[in-house]
Motif scaffolding. Structure first.
Motif, PDB file in Angstrom:
ATOM      1  N   ALA A   1     -38.078 -48.145 -12.632  1.00 14.63           N
ATOM      2  CA  ALA A   1     -37.340 -48.425 -11.400  1.00 14.63           C
ATOM      3  C   ALA A   1     -35.864 -48.604 -11.757  1.00 14.63           C
ATOM      4  N   TYR A   2     -35.111 -47.533 -11.691  1.00 14.23           N
ATOM      5  CA  TYR A   2     -33.679 -47.618 -11.942  1.00 14.23           C
ATOM      6  C   TYR A   2     -32.972 -48.230 -10.737  1.00 14.23           C
ATOM      7  N   TYR A   3     -32.066 -49.205 -11.018  1.00 13.19           N
ATOM      8  CA  TYR A   3     -31.280 -49.861  -9.983  1.00 13.19           C
ATOM      9  C   TYR A   3     -32.164 -50.503  -8.916  1.00 13.19           C
ATOM     10  N   ALA A   4     -33.348 -50.988  -9.324  1.00 11.19           N
ATOM     11  CA  ALA A   4     -34.279 -51.605  -8.376  1.00 11.19           C
ATOM     12  C   ALA A   4     -35.220 -52.534  -9.147  1.00 11.19           C
ATOM     13  N   SER A   5     -36.133 -53.177  -8.414  1.00 12.44           N
ATOM     14  CA  SER A   5     -37.061 -54.146  -8.996  1.00 12.44           C
ATOM     15  C   SER A   5     -38.481 -53.609  -8.987  1.00 12.44           C
ATOM     16  N   GLY A   6     -39.323 -54.198  -9.857  1.00 17.16           N
ATOM     17  CA  GLY A   6     -40.736 -53.859  -9.847  1.00 17.16           C
ATOM     18  C   GLY A   6     -41.036 -52.491 -10.434  1.00 17.16           C
ATOM     19  N   GLY A   7     -40.935 -52.388 -11.758  1.00 14.84           N
ATOM     20  CA  GLY A   7     -41.200 -51.102 -12.384  1.00 14.84           C
ATOM     21  C   GLY A   7     -42.613 -50.602 -12.147  1.00 14.84           C
ATOM     22  N   GLY A   8     -43.603 -51.465 -12.371  1.00 14.87           N
ATOM     23  CA  GLY A   8     -44.996 -51.064 -12.196  1.00 14.87           C
ATOM     24  C   GLY A   8     -45.474 -51.205 -10.762  1.00 14.87           C
ATOM     25  N   ILE A   9     -45.338 -52.420 -10.209  1.00  9.30           N
ATOM     26  CA  ILE A   9     -45.797 -52.709  -8.843  1.00  9.30           C
ATOM     27  C   ILE A   9     -44.749 -53.559  -8.130  1.00  9.30           C
ATOM     28  N   MET A  10     -44.498 -53.225  -6.885  1.00  7.73           N
ATOM     29  CA  MET A  10     -43.734 -54.104  -6.002  1.00  7.73           C
ATOM     30  C   MET A  10     -44.655 -54.546  -4.882  1.00  7.73           C
TER      31      MET A  10
ATOM     32  N   CYS B   1     -57.085 -51.128 -12.474  1.00 10.00           N
ATOM     33  CA  CYS B   1     -56.116 -50.051 -12.671  1.00 10.00           C
ATOM     34  C   CYS B   1     -55.233 -50.341 -13.887  1.00 10.00           C
ATOM     35  N   VAL B   2     -54.704 -49.274 -14.478  1.00  9.85           N
ATOM     36  CA  VAL B   2     -53.718 -49.358 -15.555  1.00  9.85           C
ATOM     37  C   VAL B   2     -52.429 -48.742 -15.033  1.00  9.85           C
ATOM     38  N   LEU B   3     -51.340 -49.506 -15.086  1.00 10.19           N
ATOM     39  CA  LEU B   3     -50.033 -48.996 -14.672  1.00 10.19           C
ATOM     40  C   LEU B   3     -49.099 -49.047 -15.871  1.00 10.19           C
ATOM     41  N   ALA B   4     -48.576 -47.885 -16.272  1.00 13.32           N
ATOM     42  CA  ALA B   4     -47.787 -47.817 -17.497  1.00 13.32           C
ATOM     43  C   ALA B   4     -46.706 -46.753 -17.382  1.00 13.32           C
ATOM     44  N   GLY B   5     -45.573 -47.040 -18.046  1.00 11.79           N
ATOM     45  CA  GLY B   5     -44.520 -46.049 -18.151  1.00 11.79           C
ATOM     46  C   GLY B   5     -43.866 -45.673 -16.844  1.00 11.79           C
ATOM     47  N   ASN B   6     -43.733 -46.641 -15.931  1.00  8.76           N
ATOM     48  CA  ASN B   6     -43.068 -46.400 -14.653  1.00  8.76           C
ATOM     49  C   ASN B   6     -41.671 -47.026 -14.691  1.00  8.76           C
TER      50      ASN B   6
ATOM     51  N   GLY C   1     -59.598 -48.277  -9.911  1.00  9.72           N
ATOM     52  CA  GLY C   1     -60.020 -47.478 -11.042  1.00  9.72           C
ATOM     53  C   GLY C   1     -59.159 -46.288 -11.429  1.00  9.72           C
ATOM     54  N   PHE C   2     -57.828 -46.470 -11.499  1.00  9.51           N
ATOM     55  CA  PHE C   2     -56.931 -45.374 -11.863  1.00  9.51           C
ATOM     56  C   PHE C   2     -55.967 -45.802 -12.969  1.00  9.51           C
ATOM     57  N   THR C   3     -55.573 -44.834 -13.788  1.00  8.93           N
ATOM     58  CA  THR C   3     -54.392 -44.993 -14.626  1.00  8.93           C
ATOM     59  C   THR C   3     -53.240 -44.321 -13.899  1.00  8.93           C
ATOM     60  N   ILE C   4     -52.140 -45.070 -13.723  1.00 11.02           N
ATOM     61  CA  ILE C   4     -51.030 -44.646 -12.868  1.00 11.02           C
ATOM     62  C   ILE C   4     -49.754 -44.672 -13.717  1.00 11.02           C
ATOM     63  N   ILE C   5     -49.178 -43.497 -13.964  1.00 11.18           N
ATOM     64  CA  ILE C   5     -48.111 -43.410 -14.961  1.00 11.18           C
ATOM     65  C   ILE C   5     -46.939 -42.549 -14.475  1.00 11.18           C
ATOM     66  N   ASN C   6     -45.779 -42.812 -15.126  1.00 12.46           N
ATOM     67  CA  ASN C   6     -44.598 -41.949 -15.036  1.00 12.46           C
ATOM     68  C   ASN C   6     -44.015 -41.831 -13.633  1.00 12.46           C
ATOM     69  N   GLY C   7     -44.094 -42.929 -12.858  1.00 11.10           N
ATOM     70  CA  GLY C   7     -43.371 -42.976 -11.595  1.00 11.10           C
ATOM     71  C   GLY C   7     -41.909 -43.310 -11.838  1.00 11.10           C
ATOM     72  N   ILE C   8     -41.039 -42.787 -11.003  1.00 16.63           N
ATOM     73  CA  ILE C   8     -39.607 -43.041 -11.190  1.00 16.63           C
ATOM     74  C   ILE C   8     -38.884 -42.969  -9.852  1.00 16.63           C
ATOM     75  N   ASN C   9     -37.833 -43.781  -9.739  1.00 17.46           N
ATOM     76  CA  ASN C   9     -36.947 -43.707  -8.581  1.00 17.46           C
ATOM     77  C   ASN C   9     -35.637 -44.371  -8.982  1.00 17.46           C
ATOM     78  N   TYR C  10     -34.573 -44.016  -8.309  1.00 17.20           N
ATOM     79  CA  TYR C  10     -33.259 -44.522  -8.702  1.00 17.20           C
ATOM     80  C   TYR C  10     -32.681 -45.539  -7.725  1.00 17.20           C
TER      81      TYR C  10
END
Length: 227
Positions: free
Chosen positions: A158-167, A151-156, A121-130
């Motif tokens: 993943a630079y130089y990696a895989s799985g922007g929202g969920i890995m 859950c809602v996952l948006a706007g995450n 039950g969360f909105t999970i946003i704006n995660g980032i990693n390089y």
């Protein structure tokens, strides 16, 4: 009727042993606890009432134990560091993803999960990693049995990696989620699934391309044991 002293002593000894075993069983089966999180909380550990609630998510998780529930009230929780869930707890919002937002503010990954947690039950946003993926949620290889639901996952990103929202590297389950507008620089803009299950979820508007470079699996990339 008479009872000899030896018989009484023997009975007492047996009862004592039984009582000790019974006490040990009950002592090792402590009831589950709810630890509360609220932006208006009093920040009094171990956060077992709304009045004493932790204003931050990680503090409540830190004092929880396997089988406990961390219950999060309405509001937007801004992160400066990744939240780590390393226990088999239920991590739940009070009123669902429209009322409870976890915002990494493009500072860090939102969640790293290393145990069989139940996230609801969360909105999970704006995660980032390089250099690593799963910027909304990373279910590591040790998180077997973990569940992410409602859950809602948006706007995450993943630079130089895989799985922007969920890995997903564990045999967990993602069910009844919305995964939208996440990006990566490799595989699985929305979700990278090398193990586990993706069920009954809406995957929309994700991309494995940043700065116009095309890769694989805009919405979902499936490999290994993922289904």
């Amino acid at each position: 009727m008479t009872v000899n002293r030896e018989g009484v002593l023997n009975l007492s000894s047996r009862l004592g042993g039984s009582l000790f075993v019974l006490f040990a069983v009950f002592a090792s089966s402590a009831p589950a606890v709810t630890n509360y999180v609220s932006l208006a909380g009093g920040n009094v550990s171990p956060y077992v009432t709304w009045a004493d609630a932790s204003p931050t998510i990680q503090l409540a998780i830190n004092v929880s134990a396997d089988g406990d529930t961390v219950l999060v009230s309405n509001g937007t929780y801004h992160l400066t560091n990744t939240v780590t869930i390393g226990k088999a707890i239920t991590f739940r919002s009070l009123n669902g993803p429209t009322a409870t937002v976890v915002n990494a503010q493009l500072n860090c990954r939102c969640f790293t999960v290393t145990n069989a947690a139940y996230i609801d039950g969360f909105t999970i946003i704006n995660g980032i990693n390089y250099d690593s993926g799963g910027l909304g949620i990373w279910l590591t290889a040790t998180a077997n049995g973990a569940v992410v639901t409602n859950c809602v996952l948006a706007g995450n990103y993943a630079y130089y990696a895989s799985g922007g929202g969920i890995m997903m590297e564990a045999n967990g389950t993602v069910v009844n989620c919305i995964i939208s507008n996440n990006f990566c620089y490799d595989k699985g803009g929305g979700i990278y699934l090398s193990a586990g299950k993706l069920l009954g979820s809406l995957i929309i508007g994700n991309s494995p391309s940043i700065a116009g470079l095309g890769y694989y699996g805009g919405g979902v990339w499936v490999g290994g044991n993922g289904i």
